[in-house]
Structures are given as C-alpha cells and as structure tokens.
Design a protein around this motif. Sequence first.
Motif, PDB file in Angstrom:
ATOM      1  N   LYS A   1       1.018  -1.303   0.164  1.00 18.30           N
ATOM      2  CA  LYS A   1       0.064  -0.003  -0.146  1.00 18.30           C
ATOM      3  C   LYS A   1       0.760   1.150   0.085  1.00 18.30           C
ATOM      4  N   LYS A   2       1.763   1.189   0.781  1.00 14.89           N
ATOM      5  CA  LYS A   2       2.925   2.536   0.841  1.00 14.89           C
ATOM      6  C   LYS A   2       3.492   2.577  -0.603  1.00 14.89           C
ATOM      7  N   TYR A   3       3.926   1.543  -1.166  1.00 14.00           N
ATOM      8  CA  TYR A   3       4.269   1.782  -2.649  1.00 14.00           C
ATOM      9  C   TYR A   3       3.593   2.237  -3.712  1.00 14.00           C
ATOM     10  N   PHE A   4       2.247   1.427  -3.702  1.00 13.95           N
ATOM     11  CA  PHE A   4       1.506   1.637  -4.971  1.00 13.95           C
ATOM     12  C   PHE A   4      -0.016   1.908  -4.705  1.00 13.95           C
ATOM     13  N   GLY A   5      -0.298   2.370  -3.295  1.00 12.79           N
ATOM     14  CA  GLY A   5      -1.552   2.629  -2.887  1.00 12.79           C
ATOM     15  C   GLY A   5      -2.562   1.653  -3.293  1.00 12.79           C
ATOM     16  N   LYS A   6      -3.867   1.961  -4.125  1.00 14.78           N
ATOM     17  CA  LYS A   6      -4.711   0.896  -4.231  1.00 14.78           C
ATOM     18  C   LYS A   6      -4.548   0.046  -5.475  1.00 14.78           C
ATOM     19  N   GLU A   7      -3.430   0.457  -6.494  1.00 13.41           N
ATOM     20  CA  GLU A   7      -3.057  -0.266  -7.347  1.00 13.41           C
ATOM     21  C   GLU A   7      -2.850  -1.672  -7.046  1.00 13.41           C
ATOM     22  N   ASP A   8      -2.969  -2.560  -8.191  1.00 15.12           N
ATOM     23  CA  ASP A   8      -2.554  -3.931  -7.840  1.00 15.12           C
ATOM     24  C   ASP A   8      -1.088  -3.970  -7.931  1.00 15.12           C
ATOM     25  N   PRO A   9      -0.243  -4.457  -6.753  1.00 17.18           N
ATOM     26  CA  PRO A   9       1.162  -4.489  -7.013  1.00 17.18           C
ATOM     27  C   PRO A   9       1.658  -5.651  -7.665  1.00 17.18           C
ATOM     28  N   MET A  10       0.873  -6.784  -8.060  1.00 23.53           N
ATOM     29  CA  MET A  10       1.633  -7.855  -8.492  1.00 23.53           C
ATOM     30  C   MET A  10       1.762  -7.910 -10.084  1.00 23.53           C
ATOM     31  N   GLY A  11       3.181  -7.982 -10.353  1.00 25.31           N
ATOM     32  CA  GLY A  11       3.868  -8.007 -11.501  1.00 25.31           C
ATOM     33  C   GLY A  11       4.372  -6.714 -11.582  1.00 25.31           C
ATOM     34  N   LYS A  12       4.246  -5.583 -10.590  1.00 26.76           N
ATOM     35  CA  LYS A  12       5.134  -4.421 -10.755  1.00 26.76           C
ATOM     36  C   LYS A  12       6.350  -4.798 -10.329  1.00 26.76           C
ATOM     37  N   VAL A  13       7.240  -3.690 -11.033  1.00 24.33           N
ATOM     38  CA  VAL A  13       8.895  -3.780 -10.912  1.00 24.33           C
ATOM     39  C   VAL A  13       9.439  -2.868 -10.132  1.00 24.33           C
ATOM     40  N   VAL A  14      10.248  -3.027  -8.815  1.00 21.61           N
ATOM     41  CA  VAL A  14      11.023  -2.061  -8.193  1.00 21.61           C
ATOM     42  C   VAL A  14      12.468  -2.509  -8.454  1.00 21.61           C
ATOM     43  N   VAL A  15      13.225  -1.443  -8.043  1.00 20.43           N
ATOM     44  CA  VAL A  15      14.558  -1.725  -7.999  1.00 20.43           C
ATOM     45  C   VAL A  15      15.239  -1.777  -6.650  1.00 20.43           C
ATOM     46  N   PHE A  16      16.184  -2.735  -6.464  1.00 22.27           N
ATOM     47  CA  PHE A  16      16.877  -2.660  -5.191  1.00 22.27           C
ATOM     48  C   PHE A  16      18.226  -2.544  -5.266  1.00 22.27           C
ATOM     49  N   ASP A  17      18.517  -1.605  -4.569  1.00 21.84           N
ATOM     50  CA  ASP A  17      19.940  -1.049  -4.393  1.00 21.84           C
ATOM     51  C   ASP A  17      20.499  -0.666  -5.837  1.00 21.84           C
ATOM     52  N   LYS A  18      19.741  -0.190  -6.625  1.00 23.42           N
ATOM     53  CA  LYS A  18      20.177   0.413  -7.984  1.00 23.42           C
ATOM     54  C   LYS A  18      20.818  -0.880  -8.891  1.00 23.42           C
ATOM     55  N   ASN A  19      20.698  -2.091  -8.587  1.00 23.93           N
ATOM     56  CA  ASN A  19      21.273  -3.142  -9.306  1.00 23.93           C
ATOM     57  C   ASN A  19      20.282  -4.177  -9.611  1.00 23.93           C
ATOM     58  N   TYR A  20      19.168  -4.190  -8.766  1.00 20.42           N
ATOM     59  CA  TYR A  20      18.242  -5.561  -9.136  1.00 20.42           C
ATOM     60  C   TYR A  20      17.103  -5.142  -9.272  1.00 20.42           C
ATOM     61  N   GLN A  21      16.719  -5.544 -10.458  1.00 18.36           N
ATOM     62  CA  GLN A  21      15.174  -5.195 -10.770  1.00 18.36           C
ATOM     63  C   GLN A  21      14.416  -6.288 -10.272  1.00 18.36           C
ATOM     64  N   LEU A  22      13.411  -6.120  -9.482  1.00 18.83           N
ATOM     65  CA  LEU A  22      12.589  -7.224  -8.923  1.00 18.83           C
ATOM     66  C   LEU A  22      11.034  -7.185  -9.213  1.00 18.83           C
ATOM     67  N   LYS A  23      10.464  -8.130  -9.666  1.00 22.22           N
ATOM     68  CA  LYS A  23       9.113  -8.163  -9.782  1.00 22.22           C
ATOM     69  C   LYS A  23       8.008  -8.662  -8.845  1.00 22.22           C
ATOM     70  N   VAL A  24       7.198  -7.938  -8.296  1.00 19.76           N
ATOM     71  CA  VAL A  24       6.459  -8.470  -7.129  1.00 19.76           C
ATOM     72  C   VAL A  24       5.633  -9.585  -7.597  1.00 19.76           C
ATOM     73  N   THR A  25       5.921 -10.761  -6.826  1.00 16.22           N
ATOM     74  CA  THR A  25       5.362 -12.263  -6.880  1.00 16.22           C
ATOM     75  C   THR A  25       4.462 -12.572  -5.814  1.00 16.22           C
ATOM     76  N   GLY A  26       4.516 -11.900  -5.001  1.00 18.28           N
ATOM     77  CA  GLY A  26       3.550 -12.200  -3.562  1.00 18.28           C
ATOM     78  C   GLY A  26       3.366 -10.928  -2.845  1.00 18.28           C
ATOM     79  N   ILE A  27       1.983 -11.182  -2.145  1.00 17.30           N
ATOM     80  CA  ILE A  27       1.961 -10.186  -0.922  1.00 17.30           C
ATOM     81  C   ILE A  27       1.399 -11.135  -0.055  1.00 17.30           C
ATOM     82  N   VAL A  28       2.167 -10.769   1.017  1.00 11.97           N
ATOM     83  CA  VAL A  28       1.919 -11.575   2.443  1.00 11.97           C
ATOM     84  C   VAL A  28       1.211 -10.589   3.329  1.00 11.97           C
ATOM     85  N   LYS A  29       0.355 -11.038   4.348  1.00 14.17           N
ATOM     86  CA  LYS A  29      -0.135 -10.411   5.680  1.00 14.17           C
ATOM     87  C   LYS A  29       0.719  -9.900   6.330  1.00 14.17           C
TER      88      LYS A  29
END
Length: 404
Positions: free
Chosen positions: A57-85
């Motif tokens: 929710k902090k990152y994407f608000g009400k949008e569906d986060p699944m499949g969204k891509v974020v960058v970790f430490d400017k080196n790794y592109q990571l795709k959201v594959t799960g949302i945990v409680k």
Amino acid sequence: MITNGMISFDNKAFNEKKLYLADDGFFDLFTFPLIKGNAATALKEPGSVVLTESTAKKYFGKEDPMGKVVVFDKNYQLKVTGIVKDIPSNSHLVFDLVVPLSNYYNRGWFNVWINNNFYTYVLLDKKADEAKIEKRFPKFMDKYMGKDMARTGYRFDLALTPLSDVYFEPRSSFDDVRHGDQKVVIVFLSIAILILVIACINFMNLATIRAVERSKEVGLRKVMGALRNHLIWQFIGESVLLTLISCVFSLALLQLLMPFYNELLGFTLTVSWHSLPIYLFLGGIIIVVGFLAGSYPAFFLSAFSPIEALKGKLRLGKGGAFFRQALVVVQFSISVLLIIGTIIIMRQMQYVKGKELGYEQEHTVLIPVDNNDIYDNMFAFKRGLEANSSVASVSLMSGEPGDF
C-alpha cells in the motif's frame, strides 16, 4: 539474512530496514500466509520480491502490486510475485520485504564457510534425535572450517535451538530478530496475580458480610434435607459462575480498549484467539479464581446452624472476624507494595528520559549514507558539510549512536 537497502521506482525511493534475504523455501517452512501469489514459487526466481500488505500500500496505493517492478539497491530489478499478510506482533521474525537469496549465490563472500550473516532454520523429522545431530556438528565444522579456525585462532560451533526458545534468548550482536525479556513477563504476571488476589479477598469479605442475609436460605435448605457438601458446591458454583461472567466482561473490555492501549505502547499487541492454550489458560483462571474466592464463604455459610439461622439469631463469630481482618491486612499490604513499585518505576523512567546521552539529540541530524557516490567520496562530503556555517561538527560512524 536481515539487511537494509534502497527500493526505488518511478522517481520514488525508500530506505527499507526490515528486508529479508531468504531462499525459496521460506514461505513453505513458515506459516506467513500469502494473500496473493504462490508460496511455493514466489521466491523461485532471483528477480522476484514479496511485499507485506502495508509495504504494498505504501508503494502502490490502491493499485494491484502484482507484476510491478522495483529496483533494489540500484542493481537488481525485482518483480512483485507475492503479497503476504502483515507480520503479527508476536512473531520473532519481522520484515517488510523478502528478496531471494539466490541473487547473491555468485558473490565471493557468500561462497566461503567463514560467514556468519545467515540464520538457518531446520525442520527436523519427528523421529530425529537432536542430541545425535548436535554430536555430528564438531566433525562438520572441522571438515569445512578447520583451516579457517586454525588460521584465525578462533573456535566456531553450531547448536540447535528450538524455535519456541528463540524469543527469550539473549540478543547477540549479529541477531536482529525480535527478542523479549522473560523477567519482564514474570513481573507482569506477578502483578496480575496480585491484583487477582486482591479481587478474591474483596469477594471473600463481601460474601462473608452478606452471610447473615443468606442465613435463612441456608437454614431452610438444611431443614429440607440439603447436606453440607451440597451447600459448599452450590456456593463454589456461584463463585465460578461470577468469575466466568467477569471473564467475559473483561474480554469484551480488552477488545474495546486494545486500540487505545496499542497507541499508548507504540506497537500492536495481538491475541491468538485461534490458539487452544489461550482458552485452556482462561478456563484454568476461571476455575482457580472461582474456587479461591468462593471456598471460604462456602465453608463459612454451610456451617450455619439451621435453627439459629431460621430464628434470625445468627451472629458472626470473633474467629471469623480475625480471619477477615487478616485478609484486609494482606489486601492493603499488596496494594501498598504495588503503589511503591509503580512510584519507583516512574522515577526510574523519568531518570532515563532526562539522562544526558553524550550528545545534543535535539540538534543532531543523522544521515544514512545509502548513496554510492557519497560513500565513495565520504570525506569530501564531510569537509563540505564542515564548511557550512550552520554545521557545528560532523562525524562518520558505522551505525546510529547507542545502536550496534
């Protein structure tokens, strides 16, 4: 492995401190339920990441986060594959993101045995013997770390710790999981027991004073053939019933006041209502308190003479008065003890809050250096800050003052 790192996307950046590096079996071993995604495959690929509900929710608000891509430490592109409680407050593992450990398999530091960055959780077979497994650890360490131990002069050992014991273990320098102090738990339990004892004494005294009002009831029941043990169980049953009703009211009050209490504490407390031990504990409290509070009035009331009771000539004896006075003394002693303890703790907290920390906290700015350009030129950056007339002094250190 617990670490921190920068997560960035769409010109946004977040410095995350509760970031786990874990292998692909993490969500199979632990019972953190995934709202979206497959627990068995969520961490299979290196370029994946699992977020908690709050982080999503902090990152994407009400949008569906699944499949969204974020960058970790400017080196790794990571795709959201799960949302945990969101992780419950009674878990010793606390995280906002989980990144696959496989991203680091080719790193030099990952492929050496003398590396204490990781905690390994092992699910043993029910027939496994822990003692026999631990006996094999010294040979294992000598085989893979014998040369390193000889070179450094240090001895490293492995040990198995039951998961249920981790929370009350002493915190180590390299351990960032949540720990608790067993002494604090014992203190709070002791306070709760003392308050229950005060309540039981109140009930005993009030029930005994009301004995005269119920004397005719007791006399009539004895005339009708009621035995003393029947009366004893009746009065104890009434006490247990009152305790049960009180317990229900207290649980309702707990649910009502918990949000305000959480706000006061600064973190969320949870009660595992689906856990059987909770109900066994409540049942035990009801029975013990019911018997403790109702035993003396039950034996006292059941001993009445039916003739004196029916004539209304019943009087409370001096022996009983002495016992009741002793109960009052105990009650007030406990109350005074709790008041003195509260005053001492309040004074200690005031002392801690007013204690000089060695630096001016109100005039100090802490800047985490999570930018490679600043890190590579940190001394030039420091000199630039020192040249600013608004800055009194600058210091570089490996962590926050007072922390690791």
